[in-house]
Design a protein around this motif. Structure first.
Motif, PDB file in Angstrom:
ATOM      1  N   UNK A  69       2.450  -3.352   5.108  1.00  0.00           N
ATOM      2  CA  UNK A  69       1.302  -2.887   5.896  1.00  0.00           C
ATOM      3  C   UNK A  69       0.997  -1.426   5.593  1.00  0.00           C
ATOM      4  N   UNK A  70       2.041  -0.630   5.405  1.00  0.00           N
ATOM      5  CA  UNK A  70       1.848   0.790   5.109  1.00  0.00           C
ATOM      6  C   UNK A  70       1.194   0.980   3.746  1.00  0.00           C
ATOM      7  N   UNK A  71       1.641   0.214   2.750  1.00  0.00           N
ATOM      8  CA  UNK A  71       1.061   0.330   1.407  1.00  0.00           C
ATOM      9  C   UNK A  71      -0.409  -0.081   1.416  1.00  0.00           C
ATOM     10  N   UNK A  72      -0.706  -1.187   2.088  1.00  0.00           N
ATOM     11  CA  UNK A  72      -2.096  -1.638   2.143  1.00  0.00           C
ATOM     12  C   UNK A  72      -2.969  -0.619   2.871  1.00  0.00           C
ATOM     13  N   UNK A  73      -2.477  -0.093   3.985  1.00  0.00           N
ATOM     14  CA  UNK A  73      -3.241   0.902   4.737  1.00  0.00           C
ATOM     15  C   UNK A  73      -3.490   2.149   3.891  1.00  0.00           C
ATOM     16  N   UNK A  74      -2.519   2.523   3.069  1.00  0.00           N
ATOM     17  CA  UNK A  74      -2.685   3.678   2.182  1.00  0.00           C
ATOM     18  C   UNK A  74      -3.826   3.444   1.200  1.00  0.00           C
ATOM     19  N   UNK A  75      -3.868   2.253   0.608  1.00  0.00           N
ATOM     20  CA  UNK A  75      -4.944   1.938  -0.333  1.00  0.00           C
ATOM     21  C   UNK A  75      -6.307   1.996   0.352  1.00  0.00           C
TER      22      UNK A  75
END
Length: 254
Positions: A62-68
């Motif tokens: 979730x953190x990686x997707x939110x970063x993108x």
């Protein structure tokens, strides 16, 4: 009607706030109200990308997707006004910024490309083939190719393996995505290098199979040619079965 300089400045500040969330002060506005605009706009971007890239969403945290999403929303100036085309710019943005390396998922760019290409082929304008005949000589005659396709090169075979497993199979892969003329479904075909060469020469250069075999024969050992010819005959048959090759071109004589 032209905006005044003050109105334009307010518009730019408001837009920057919506995209970045950086603290600003706009007269006659309520902070809680401003937050709703940012939330709604970001959600639109997020939902669009989730629909376009369901596999990528599933393999990223979730953190990686939110970063993108946050980085794209804040840092990318969209070149299209059509929302359905934004996923292509998202794919380009992620690739250019090397998030695959940052997230230790080197296949990420290829995965996004793979998912985007299905959208691209599905939505591409109709490509009407030239009049063609059903019967002909698959070696001698020029073949009419289904024009509704995209051919892409991948370094990670995300179309053959689960994303994480694809890391163990790096190489040069060629993926043909095409729209089936009978039901308009998008289908995928993995092409080895030899078949890719033949396909491009048939589709792009209009050469016959015999023309291409002659070129290869001039650069290859004669002992290899019988096996190559057998391989290509099977390839051409398969391409006709899958409706990638449609028929044979008419040759008009003056």
């Amino acid at each position: 009607m032209l905006y005044s300089k003050e109105t334009y400045k307010l518009q730019q500040e408001f837009t920057r706030w919506c995209r970045t969330g950086e603290e600003i002060h706009l007269e006659n506005t309520r902070p809680e109200g401003l937050k709703q605009y940012r939330r709604l706009l970001r959600n639109n971007i997020n939902n669009t990308m989730k629909q376009a890239f369901p596999i990528a969403v599933s393999i990223l945290s979730e953190k990686e997707w939110a970063t993108l999403i946050d980085d794209f929303f804040a840092g990318h100036d969209a070149q299209t006004f059509q929302v359905w085309k934004l996923p292509f710019e998202f794919y380009q943005f992620v690739s250019k910024q090397s998030y695959g390396i940052t997230f230790k998922k080197p296949y990420l760019s290829d995965l996004l490309h793979f998912e985007w290409i299905e959208i691209d082929v599905h939505t591409m304008p109709d490509q009407i083939p030239e009049p063609f005949k059903k019967k002909g000589d698959p070696k001698k005659d020029r073949i009419e190719v289904n024009k509704e396709y995209r051919l892409i090169k991948l370094n990670f075979p995300v179309h053959l393996y689960a994303a994480e497993e694809s890391k163990n199979h790096t190489g040069n892969y060629f993926l043909l995505a095409y729209r089936h003329p009978d039901n308009f479904e998008v289908r995928f075909v993995d092409l080895p290098a030899l078949h890719t060469l033949f396909f491009e020469k048939i589709a792009q250069e209009g050469k016959s199979v015999n023309d291409i075999l002659k070129e290869i024969g001039e650069a290859s050992s004669p002992e290899l040619m019988p096996e190559i010819e057998k391989n290509i005959s099977k390839f051409v048959e398969t391409m006709f079965d899958q409706k990638i090759f449609l028929g044979y071109q008419h040759i008009y004589k003056n």
